[in-house]
Scaffold this motif. Sequence first.
Motif, PDB file in Angstrom:
ATOM      1  N   MET A  45       0.831  -1.197   0.000  1.00 25.59           N
ATOM      2  CA  MET A  45       0.000   0.000   0.000  1.00 25.59           C
ATOM      3  C   MET A  45       0.874   1.259   0.000  1.00 25.59           C
ATOM      4  O   MET A  45       0.580   2.247  -0.673  1.00 25.59           O
ATOM      5  CB  MET A  45      -0.927   0.010   1.210  1.00 25.59           C
ATOM      6  CG  MET A  45      -1.992   1.095   1.151  1.00 25.59           C
ATOM      7  SD  MET A  45      -3.118   1.058   2.539  1.00 25.59           S
ATOM      8  CE  MET A  45      -4.092  -0.387   2.148  1.00 25.59           C
ATOM      9  N   THR A  46       1.969   1.200   0.743  1.00 28.26           N
ATOM     10  CA  THR A  46       2.898   2.338   0.791  1.00 28.26           C
ATOM     11  C   THR A  46       3.414   2.655  -0.604  1.00 28.26           C
ATOM     12  O   THR A  46       3.390   3.809  -1.053  1.00 28.26           O
ATOM     13  CB  THR A  46       4.089   1.990   1.723  1.00 28.26           C
ATOM     14  OG1 THR A  46       3.581   1.791   3.039  1.00 28.26           O
ATOM     15  CG2 THR A  46       5.124   3.093   1.739  1.00 28.26           C
ATOM     16  N   LEU A  49       0.685   4.141  -2.818  1.00 26.65           N
ATOM     17  CA  LEU A  49       0.329   5.530  -2.507  1.00 26.65           C
ATOM     18  C   LEU A  49       1.315   6.500  -3.157  1.00 26.65           C
ATOM     19  O   LEU A  49       0.924   7.513  -3.730  1.00 26.65           O
ATOM     20  CB  LEU A  49       0.305   5.748  -0.993  1.00 26.65           C
ATOM     21  CG  LEU A  49      -0.910   5.175  -0.265  1.00 26.65           C
ATOM     22  CD1 LEU A  49      -0.704   5.237   1.250  1.00 26.65           C
ATOM     23  CD2 LEU A  49      -2.176   5.938  -0.643  1.00 26.65           C
ATOM     24  N   PHE A  50       2.598   6.172  -3.085  1.00 24.58           N
ATOM     25  CA  PHE A  50       3.607   7.052  -3.691  1.00 24.58           C
ATOM     26  C   PHE A  50       3.504   7.006  -5.211  1.00 24.58           C
ATOM     27  O   PHE A  50       3.688   8.004  -5.887  1.00 24.58           O
ATOM     28  CB  PHE A  50       5.010   6.648  -3.239  1.00 24.58           C
ATOM     29  CG  PHE A  50       5.374   7.194  -1.891  1.00 24.58           C
ATOM     30  CD1 PHE A  50       5.845   8.487  -1.752  1.00 24.58           C
ATOM     31  CD2 PHE A  50       5.234   6.414  -0.749  1.00 24.58           C
ATOM     32  CE1 PHE A  50       6.164   9.000  -0.503  1.00 24.58           C
ATOM     33  CE2 PHE A  50       5.559   6.919   0.504  1.00 24.58           C
ATOM     34  CZ  PHE A  50       6.030   8.213   0.627  1.00 24.58           C
ATOM     35  N   GLU A  53       0.459   8.989  -6.593  1.00 24.88           N
ATOM     36  CA  GLU A  53       0.304  10.409  -6.307  1.00 24.88           C
ATOM     37  C   GLU A  53       0.605  11.266  -7.530  1.00 24.88           C
ATOM     38  O   GLU A  53       1.644  11.123  -8.167  1.00 24.88           O
ATOM     39  CB  GLU A  53       1.232  10.825  -5.158  1.00 24.88           C
ATOM     40  CG  GLU A  53       0.707  12.037  -4.473  1.00 24.88           C
ATOM     41  CD  GLU A  53       1.782  12.794  -3.719  1.00 24.88           C
ATOM     42  OE1 GLU A  53       1.410  13.667  -2.943  1.00 24.88           O
ATOM     43  OE2 GLU A  53       2.974  12.528  -3.904  1.00 24.88           O
ATOM     44  N   VAL A  56       2.217  17.783  -8.059  1.00 26.28           N
ATOM     45  CA  VAL A  56       1.471  19.036  -7.888  1.00 26.28           C
ATOM     46  C   VAL A  56       1.897  20.030  -8.963  1.00 26.28           C
ATOM     47  O   VAL A  56       2.930  19.872  -9.614  1.00 26.28           O
ATOM     48  CB  VAL A  56       1.713  19.656  -6.483  1.00 26.28           C
ATOM     49  CG1 VAL A  56       1.172  18.735  -5.403  1.00 26.28           C
ATOM     50  CG2 VAL A  56       3.186  19.941  -6.264  1.00 26.28           C
TER      51      VAL A  56
ATOM     52  N   PRO B 165      -6.613   4.231   3.422  1.00 27.88           N
ATOM     53  CA  PRO B 165      -6.127   5.520   3.936  1.00 27.88           C
ATOM     54  C   PRO B 165      -6.326   6.660   2.951  1.00 27.88           C
ATOM     55  O   PRO B 165      -6.590   7.795   3.352  1.00 27.88           O
ATOM     56  CB  PRO B 165      -4.624   5.263   4.139  1.00 27.88           C
ATOM     57  CG  PRO B 165      -4.491   3.797   4.300  1.00 27.88           C
ATOM     58  CD  PRO B 165      -5.581   3.190   3.480  1.00 27.88           C
ATOM     59  N   GLU B 166      -6.250   6.335   1.643  1.00 24.57           N
ATOM     60  CA  GLU B 166      -6.371   7.411   0.656  1.00 24.57           C
ATOM     61  C   GLU B 166      -7.762   8.032   0.644  1.00 24.57           C
ATOM     62  O   GLU B 166      -7.941   9.136   0.141  1.00 24.57           O
ATOM     63  CB  GLU B 166      -5.959   6.936  -0.744  1.00 24.57           C
ATOM     64  CG  GLU B 166      -6.828   5.866  -1.373  1.00 24.57           C
ATOM     65  CD  GLU B 166      -6.345   4.459  -1.061  1.00 24.57           C
ATOM     66  OE1 GLU B 166      -5.877   4.235   0.078  1.00 24.57           O
ATOM     67  OE2 GLU B 166      -6.446   3.595  -1.946  1.00 24.57           O
ATOM     68  N   MET B 174      -2.837  14.241   1.988  1.00 25.77           N
ATOM     69  CA  MET B 174      -2.064  13.039   1.660  1.00 25.77           C
ATOM     70  C   MET B 174      -0.711  13.429   1.095  1.00 25.77           C
ATOM     71  O   MET B 174       0.308  12.818   1.415  1.00 25.77           O
ATOM     72  CB  MET B 174      -2.842  12.178   0.650  1.00 25.77           C
ATOM     73  CG  MET B 174      -2.145  10.887   0.265  1.00 25.77           C
ATOM     74  SD  MET B 174      -1.858   9.782   1.676  1.00 25.77           S
ATOM     75  CE  MET B 174      -3.430   8.919   1.735  1.00 25.77           C
ATOM     76  N   HIS B 175      -0.694  14.451   0.255  1.00 24.58           N
ATOM     77  CA  HIS B 175       0.577  14.913  -0.313  1.00 24.58           C
ATOM     78  C   HIS B 175       1.532  15.309   0.812  1.00 24.58           C
ATOM     79  O   HIS B 175       2.722  14.981   0.785  1.00 24.58           O
ATOM     80  CB  HIS B 175       0.325  16.101  -1.254  1.00 24.58           C
ATOM     81  CG  HIS B 175       1.586  16.719  -1.772  1.00 24.58           C
ATOM     82  ND1 HIS B 175       2.372  16.117  -2.735  1.00 24.58           N
ATOM     83  CD2 HIS B 175       2.228  17.874  -1.430  1.00 24.58           C
ATOM     84  CE1 HIS B 175       3.430  16.878  -2.976  1.00 24.58           C
ATOM     85  NE2 HIS B 175       3.368  17.943  -2.195  1.00 24.58           N
ATOM     86  N   LEU B 178       2.847  12.124   2.633  1.00 31.98           N
ATOM     87  CA  LEU B 178       3.848  11.388   1.843  1.00 31.98           C
ATOM     88  C   LEU B 178       5.144  12.187   1.745  1.00 31.98           C
ATOM     89  O   LEU B 178       6.249  11.635   1.868  1.00 31.98           O
ATOM     90  CB  LEU B 178       3.301  11.085   0.443  1.00 31.98           C
ATOM     91  CG  LEU B 178       2.049  10.216   0.366  1.00 31.98           C
ATOM     92  CD1 LEU B 178       1.641   9.977  -1.084  1.00 31.98           C
ATOM     93  CD2 LEU B 178       2.242   8.873   1.072  1.00 31.98           C
ATOM     94  N   ALA B 181       6.999  11.995   4.990  1.00 31.55           N
ATOM     95  CA  ALA B 181       7.598  10.665   5.213  1.00 31.55           C
ATOM     96  C   ALA B 181       8.874  10.502   4.391  1.00 31.55           C
ATOM     97  O   ALA B 181       9.900  10.032   4.896  1.00 31.55           O
ATOM     98  CB  ALA B 181       6.586   9.574   4.844  1.00 31.55           C
ATOM     99  N   ILE B 182       8.822  10.908   3.148  1.00 32.49           N
ATOM    100  CA  ILE B 182       9.989  10.731   2.272  1.00 32.49           C
ATOM    101  C   ILE B 182      11.125  11.663   2.704  1.00 32.49           C
ATOM    102  O   ILE B 182      12.301  11.353   2.543  1.00 32.49           O
ATOM    103  CB  ILE B 182       9.588  10.938   0.792  1.00 32.49           C
ATOM    104  CG1 ILE B 182      10.475  10.075  -0.107  1.00 32.49           C
ATOM    105  CG2 ILE B 182       9.634  12.370   0.356  1.00 32.49           C
ATOM    106  CD1 ILE B 182       9.971   9.926  -1.505  1.00 32.49           C
ATOM    107  N   LEU B 228       9.337   3.642   5.221  1.00 35.52           N
ATOM    108  CA  LEU B 228       8.173   4.453   4.842  1.00 35.52           C
ATOM    109  C   LEU B 228       6.884   3.854   5.397  1.00 35.52           C
ATOM    110  O   LEU B 228       5.992   4.568   5.846  1.00 35.52           O
ATOM    111  CB  LEU B 228       8.093   4.607   3.319  1.00 35.52           C
ATOM    112  CG  LEU B 228       9.140   5.537   2.710  1.00 35.52           C
ATOM    113  CD1 LEU B 228       9.130   5.451   1.188  1.00 35.52           C
ATOM    114  CD2 LEU B 228       8.901   6.992   3.137  1.00 35.52           C
ATOM    115  N   LEU B 232       4.425   5.971   7.661  1.00 32.96           N
ATOM    116  CA  LEU B 232       3.017   6.180   7.305  1.00 32.96           C
ATOM    117  C   LEU B 232       2.088   5.581   8.353  1.00 32.96           C
ATOM    118  O   LEU B 232       0.967   6.059   8.550  1.00 32.96           O
ATOM    119  CB  LEU B 232       2.717   5.579   5.927  1.00 32.96           C
ATOM    120  CG  LEU B 232       3.431   6.220   4.746  1.00 32.96           C
ATOM    121  CD1 LEU B 232       2.935   5.621   3.427  1.00 32.96           C
ATOM    122  CD2 LEU B 232       3.218   7.735   4.720  1.00 32.96           C
TER     123      LEU B 232
END
Lengths: 77, 242
Positions: A45-46, A49-50, A53, A56, B165-166, B174-175, B178, B181-182, B228, B232
Motif C-alpha cells: 500500500m505504501t 500511494l507514492f 500520487e 502538484v 487511507p487514501e 495526503m501529499h 507522503l 515521510a519521504i 516508509l 506512514l
Amino acid sequence: MNCQSATREISNYIDGDMDAGLRHDLEVHLHGCQHCTVVLNQVKMTVELFCDEEPVELPGDVRSRLYDALQKKLGAK
Amino acid sequence: MLCATFMSEQNGKGPMARAAGARARLAGEPLADALSTSNPHRIPSTVAKEDEHLLVAAAKGGDLSAFNELVSRYERKIFRLTMNITRNREDAEDAMQDAFLKSYAHLKDFAGDSRFYTWLVRIAANEALMRLRKRRPNQFSLDEPIPGENEDLIPQDIQDWGPSPEQRYGQTEMHEILNGAIDELSPDFRTAFVLRDVEQLSTEETAKILGISVPAVKSRLLRARLKLRDKLGRYFRQGEVH
C-alpha cells in the motif's frame, strides 16, 4: 522460512523478482503468519500511494524562471 | 508492475488530430511567443503520449515549440523528481532547468529506444544527484555493504491501518503526509526509492544512475519501503486521524 527471512524477501516478492521455489516458501510462511502478511500488505500500500500520487502544479515563480531560462538560453541560438 | 496506474497519467484524452492541429498553428509563431512565460500551455498538455515521438522528431529538427510542448508536459514530474532527490527547492529548480536545457542540447543523441520521458528522467536524476552530493558530501555513499543475515528488519508496529487511507485524507493532506515521510529518509534510501517506486525505473537502471550495484539497490529499496511503511503507520493506524 522465518519472519526475518520473509521480511528480507518482501520487496522482491512485491516486484515479482524471485524464483519460484523461494516464492513458494514465502507464500507458505505468509499463509501461517499474520504479522508478515500485514507487513506485506502495508508495504504494498505504501508503494502504491507514492506511485499513484499526482505531481502538484509547478509553483508560478518556478515556472516563470524555467521558461525565462529556456527563452534566454535556447532563444539566443 | 505494481502500480498499474503509473503510465496512465500521460495517456492522452484528446484526439491526435486536435494536438497535431494545435502544433501546426503554433509552428509558425515566433519563438518568443512559443516560449511565453505568461502562457506556456498553448497546446493542451493532455495530448496523447503516442505523439511524443513526433514532438521529439520536430524538436530534433530545431522546432522549439515542439520542445516547449515536451517541457510543459513533463515539468511537474521532473520538478517532483528533482525535489524528491535534493529536498532543496533552489537545487531542484536548477536541476530541472539544466535537465531540460541539456536534454535539448543532446536531443541528437536520443536514439528513441526508450521513451523520451525515461531519457529525460535519467538526465534530471543525474543533475539532482550531482547537487545533492555537492551539498551533502558526507551523507551520501556511493555504495554500501549488503547487510548481514543477522540484521533485524522485522517491523514491530503492525497495527491495522484500517480501510483505504487514501479515502480518509484529502489530496493535499495526503501529499503532505507522503512528502513528510519521504523527507525523513536518508539520501541513500530516498534516491533508490524515488527512482524505483516513484519513477518506475528498473533496478538495473537505478543502479546505473546511482553508481551502485543491483544488490545494493534492492537492499536500499527494501529498507526504504519498510521505513516508509513505518512512518506512514503513524498516520494510518485505524481510528487515528491526524
